[in-house]
Design an enzyme around this catalytic site. Structure first.
Site, PDB file in Angstrom:
ATOM      1  N   CYS A 102       0.851  -1.172   0.000  1.00  0.00           N
ATOM      2  CA  CYS A 102       0.000   0.000   0.000  1.00  0.00           C
ATOM      3  C   CYS A 102       0.892   1.229   0.000  1.00  0.00           C
ATOM      4  CB  CYS A 102      -0.832   0.014   1.273  1.00  0.00           C
ATOM      5  SG  CYS A 102      -1.628  -1.552   1.600  1.00  0.00           S
ATOM      6  N   ARG A 150       0.548   2.093  -5.830  1.00  0.00           N
ATOM      7  CA  ARG A 150       0.871   0.999  -4.910  1.00  0.00           C
ATOM      8  C   ARG A 150      -0.360   0.228  -4.484  1.00  0.00           C
ATOM      9  NH1 ARG A 150       6.204   2.186  -2.773  1.00  0.00           N
ATOM     10  NH2 ARG A 150       5.957   0.476  -1.332  1.00  0.00           N
ATOM     11  N   TRP A 202      -4.032  -1.802  -0.991  1.00  0.00           N
ATOM     12  CA  TRP A 202      -4.186  -2.966  -1.857  1.00  0.00           C
ATOM     13  C   TRP A 202      -4.374  -4.124  -0.892  1.00  0.00           C
ATOM     14  CZ3 TRP A 202      -1.538  -7.603  -2.921  1.00  0.00           C
ATOM     15  CH2 TRP A 202      -1.880  -8.226  -4.134  1.00  0.00           C
ATOM     16  N   ASN A 252       2.003  -0.453   5.750  1.00  0.00           N
ATOM     17  CA  ASN A 252       2.265  -1.162   4.496  1.00  0.00           C
ATOM     18  C   ASN A 252       3.112  -2.365   4.860  1.00  0.00           C
ATOM     19  OD1 ASN A 252       2.876  -1.953   1.862  1.00  0.00           O
ATOM     20  ND2 ASN A 252       4.659  -0.594   1.769  1.00  0.00           N
ATOM     21  N   GLY A 253       2.551  -3.564   4.709  1.00  0.00           N
ATOM     22  CA  GLY A 253       3.298  -4.764   5.057  1.00  0.00           C
ATOM     23  C   GLY A 253       2.350  -5.821   5.570  1.00  0.00           C
ATOM     24  N   GLU A 272       5.358 -10.715 -22.925  1.00  0.00           N
ATOM     25  CA  GLU A 272       5.083  -9.356 -22.441  1.00  0.00           C
ATOM     26  C   GLU A 272       3.825  -8.801 -23.128  1.00  0.00           C
ATOM     27  OE1 GLU A 272       5.881  -7.532 -20.104  1.00  0.00           O
ATOM     28  OE2 GLU A 272       5.734  -5.442 -20.681  1.00  0.00           O
ATOM     29  N   LYS A 286       0.477  -7.602 -21.083  1.00  0.00           N
ATOM     30  CA  LYS A 286      -0.155  -6.272 -21.190  1.00  0.00           C
ATOM     31  C   LYS A 286      -1.651  -6.426 -21.407  1.00  0.00           C
ATOM     32  CE  LYS A 286       2.813  -5.132 -20.099  1.00  0.00           C
ATOM     33  NZ  LYS A 286       3.537  -4.480 -19.046  1.00  0.00           N
ATOM     34  N   GLU A 305      -3.432  -7.771 -18.310  1.00  0.00           N
ATOM     35  CA  GLU A 305      -3.433  -6.796 -17.217  1.00  0.00           C
ATOM     36  C   GLU A 305      -4.492  -5.719 -17.357  1.00  0.00           C
ATOM     37  OE1 GLU A 305       0.807  -5.588 -17.400  1.00  0.00           O
ATOM     38  OE2 GLU A 305       0.681  -5.389 -15.234  1.00  0.00           O
ATOM     39  N   HIS A 362       2.648 -28.031 -29.691  1.00  0.00           N
ATOM     40  CA  HIS A 362       2.586 -28.988 -28.584  1.00  0.00           C
ATOM     41  C   HIS A 362       1.390 -28.715 -27.675  1.00  0.00           C
ATOM     42  CE1 HIS A 362       6.299 -30.736 -29.858  1.00  0.00           C
ATOM     43  NE2 HIS A 362       6.898 -29.553 -29.826  1.00  0.00           N
ATOM     44  N   LYS A 365       1.005  -1.587  -8.715  1.00  0.00           N
ATOM     45  CA  LYS A 365       2.246  -1.460  -9.476  1.00  0.00           C
ATOM     46  C   LYS A 365       3.418  -2.116  -8.764  1.00  0.00           C
ATOM     47  CE  LYS A 365       4.838   1.378 -12.483  1.00  0.00           C
ATOM     48  NZ  LYS A 365       4.672   0.371 -13.547  1.00  0.00           N
TER      49      LYS A 365
HETATM   50  C1  G6P Z   1       3.703  -5.996 -10.438  1.00  0.00           C
HETATM   51  C2  G6P Z   1       3.274  -5.064 -11.533  1.00  0.00           C
HETATM   52  C3  G6P Z   1       3.989  -5.439 -12.831  1.00  0.00           C
HETATM   53  C4  G6P Z   1       5.485  -5.459 -12.606  1.00  0.00           C
HETATM   54  C5  G6P Z   1       5.879  -6.385 -11.458  1.00  0.00           C
HETATM   55  C6  G6P Z   1       7.349  -6.255 -11.096  1.00  0.00           C
HETATM   56  O1  G6P Z   1       3.223  -7.274 -10.705  1.00  0.00           O
HETATM   57  O2  G6P Z   1       1.879  -5.093 -11.720  1.00  0.00           O
HETATM   58  O3  G6P Z   1       3.669  -4.494 -13.837  1.00  0.00           O
HETATM   59  O4  G6P Z   1       6.118  -5.870 -13.776  1.00  0.00           O
HETATM   60  O5  G6P Z   1       5.125  -6.043 -10.305  1.00  0.00           O
HETATM   61  O6  G6P Z   1       7.591  -4.951 -10.635  1.00  0.00           O
HETATM   62  P1  G6P Z   1       9.038  -4.341 -10.496  1.00  0.00           P
HETATM   63  O7  G6P Z   1       8.832  -3.002  -9.845  1.00  0.00           O
HETATM   64  O8  G6P Z   1       9.832  -5.270  -9.642  1.00  0.00           O
HETATM   65  O9  G6P Z   1       9.597  -4.239 -11.864  1.00  0.00           O
END
Ligand code: G6P
Length: 609
Positions: free
Chosen positions: A2, A27, A73, A99-100, A482, A486, A489, A505, A604
């Site tokens: 958070c 966050r 979160w 946060n934790g 990737e 995207k 997500e 496969h 994030k």
């Molecule tokens: C979360 C985010 C992703 C990100 C990942 C790693 O899952 O939603 O978008 O790639 O964390 O984050 P970092 O800050 O370690 O790159």
């Protein structure tokens, strides 16, 4: 996982805190709350939803010049107003944001329940509030009460606490979760990230793990968990506040996609050596001797950073001929890794705060391993704990969906692989060719961004499909993954990114006539086999969009449309092929009407394991 913040000074605490929370929303954003102190009592505003919802629910804000705030979160307890922070003790005297995760929450809760405490939420945080509340009720100072609570807790806690009976101070602590203090003239801020402070001050103090700070409007003091004084250094907050503003863009994601040419330019500035055909990564120079001994490289990270790690491993083994692999940091952290002195570990994390990545890094360091860091956030835990490393300088990335950090991280692995390659067998001529290719990247990414209207049109047609496949080979397998990430997500479309080799496969069974497939077919050693994949897909009626050389007529004959790549060096293709995939995900989410910068259930920075 958070965002936490706090303010003490002469200005409106509500305004200062909300300004900070808006910057911390990446966050977590399922609920938010603020507590200030005015007229000797705690003033509370909490609400489910984004910070906007909290503002709307609190017309006129809260009075007072001291307070704390939180954007959540959910981990312990669902998303409800009762579970919103700040949490108060049962006597409503202190309020705390956290946060934790409190690992021994059940034992502490049982003990407090036996003493008659009635909890109002399902959160682990309320246990901490109660422990601090009991301390001050027994006559302890707020600082001593926080120390007492933290010494009983197992787990992680970035916290800020306010006491209605001592509104001249805040107490903040960093146990495993980051906390920074912002220093002003007659005012102080605290937050989980410098991003929340930049708009107010240029001066910060970063708490180290196990440090607790007592803040007043005039300054602060710092102690450790045994209440021994700690000296702190004031640092300058880097990056400009404007860089985090949305400007004329509709979403941060679109802004960040479009910032990639500049971000790449910044990332490579001063790091290319055209004459020697090599690169300089500042942090590496001091470990040069040891780098000659390296016989294996392990890149690790999570999510998008894991995919950039996979590209890095590919480049390192293909061009530097050093055996290299990429590993999911979460797996690496728990598998009791075999660490040897001839392996270089490279931790990659945009935020530098991902709990799984930090756990892996700590495990490797404990076993004596050499760890380099690649991160975007100056002063992050990763930057502090690695032996050396490099900042990618992509600028603040706000959208949960990572874009410019991916390409900047891949670029960092290019620079690393180039340096390793030149320290080994790559000739100066080949090194110079690679350097030239890197120099051209910003312009080439601009060229790829011109595919935006085409990506938008494809998204209009296929954005809401029930399934989308992304296929590549070699260095473009992680790019395909990737692309799928995207789309999952932000557009919530089931998608898979895979190697063309793996298609037959199993995943080929998912293809039905008309389903969209994105194929990455750059003109390199993977092309011939990708042509085979295109034929297999076409035979089953897939709608194929290829990212391929503009003059590749053979590809054009096999697919529905081509988004052209400019002529480029094969080592840099992942930085180019990913651009249309980012744009496609963006326009798909836009068409479907989703909250692009804040997708559901995600955050994030995942600071819990
Ligand atoms: C979360 C985010 C992703 C990100 C990942 C790693 O899952 O939603 O978008 O790639 O964390 O984050 P970092 O800050 O370690 O790159």
């Amino acid at each position: 996982m958070c965002g936490i913040t706090g303010y003490i000074g002469q200005r409106s605490a509500w305004e200062m805190i909300l300004g900070g929370l808006k910057r911390l929303e990446y966050r977590g954003y399922d609920s938010a709350g603020v507590v200030t102190v005015a007229d000797g009592s705690l003033q509370v505003a909490r609400s489910v939803g984004h910070i906007r919802a909290l503002e709307e629910a609190t017309p006129g804000g809260l009075p007072g010049h001291v307070g704390i705030g939180h954007t959540r979160w959910a981990t312990h307890g669902g998303v409800s107003e009762a579970n919103c922070h700040p949490h108060r003790d049962s006597k409503n005297r202190i309020a705390l944001v956290h946060n934790g995760i409190v690992d021994n929450v059940e034992a502490l809760r049982r003990e407090l329940l036996a003493e008659g405490v009635k909890f109002r939420s399902e959160t682990d945080t309320e246990v901490l509030s109660e422990l601090v509340g009991r301390g001050v009720a027994r006559g302890q100072s707020l600082l001593d009460a926080v120390l007492g609570a933290l010494n009983r807790m197992e787990g992680t806690a970035g916290i800020v606490v306010v006491d209605q009976e001592r509104p001249d101070r805040l107490v903040a602590a960093r146990i495993g979760s980051p906390v920074v203090l912002g220093i002003g003239e007659g005012e102080m801020w605290v937050a989980s990230d410098p991003l929340a402070l930049r708009q107010y001050t240029e001066r910060m103090v970063v708490l180290e793990d196990g440090e607790i700070a007592e803040l007043t409007a005039r300054g602060f003091k710092t102690v450790d968990l045994d209440n021994r004084d700690r000296e702190k250094r004031v640092e300058k907050i880097l990056h400009q506040a404007e860089a985090a503003e949305l400007g004329s863009y509709a979403h941060y994601m679109l802004k960040e996609i479009n910032e990639q040419p500049d971000a790449l330019d910044r990332s490579m500035r001063g790091r290319l050596d055209a004459a020697m055909g090599s690169s300089h990564l500042g942090g590496l120079q001091s470990h040069r001797a040891r780098l000659f001994e390296v016989q294996r490289v392990v890149f690790f990270g999570c999510g998008t950073s894991l995919y950039s790690a996979e590209v890095g491993a590919y480049l390192m083994s293909s061009y530097a001929r050093v055996p290299a692999q990429a590993q999911d940091a979460a797996e690496l952290a728990v598998q009791n890794p075999i660490v040897d002195s001839r392996t270089l570990y490279v931790a990659i994390s945009q935020s530098g705060e991902t709990a799984d990545t930090l756990a892996a890094l700590r495990e490797i360091k404990l076993k004596g391993g050499l760890v380099a860091g690649v991160t975007n956030v100056v002063g992050s835990s990763l930057a502090r704990e690695t032996d050396f490393g490099t900042y990618v300088h992509a600028g603040p990335e706000i959208s949960v969906c990572s874009t410019k950090a991916f390409t900047a991280q891949v670029l960092a692995t290019e620079l690393l692989a180039l340096q390793f390659a030149r320290m080994r067998d790559l000739s100066a001529t080949d090194g110079r060719t690679w350097v030239k290719a890197l120099e051209q990247l910003p312009a080439q990414v601009r060229f790829m961004l011109e595919h935006a209207p085409a990506c938008k049109a494809i998204a209009q047609r296929f954005g809401g499909s029930k399934f989308t496949m992304f296929v590549g080979r070699g260095a473009n397998v992680p790019v395909a993954q990737e692309g799928a990430l995207k789309l999952k997500e932000i557009a919530y479309v089931p998608a898979e990114g895979l190697s063309g080799a793996a298609m037959k496969h199993g995943p080929l069974a998912l293809i039905e006539p008309g389903l969209p497939v994105w194929a990455l077919v750059p003109p390199d050693e993977t092309r011939e086999r990708m042509l085979g994949n295109l034929r297999e897909l076409k035979a089953r009626g897939a709608h194929i969009t290829a990212v391929a050389a503009g003059d590749d007529e053979e590809v054009r004959g096999l697919v529905d449309e081509v988004l052209a790549l400019p002529p480029h060096h094969p080592a840099v293709s992942p930085i180019l092929t990913v651009i249309p995939l980012q744009l496609y995900a963006y326009y798909s989410a836009l068409k479907l009407g989703y909250d692009i910068d804040k997708p559901r259930n995600l955050a994030k920075s995942v600071t819990v394991m």
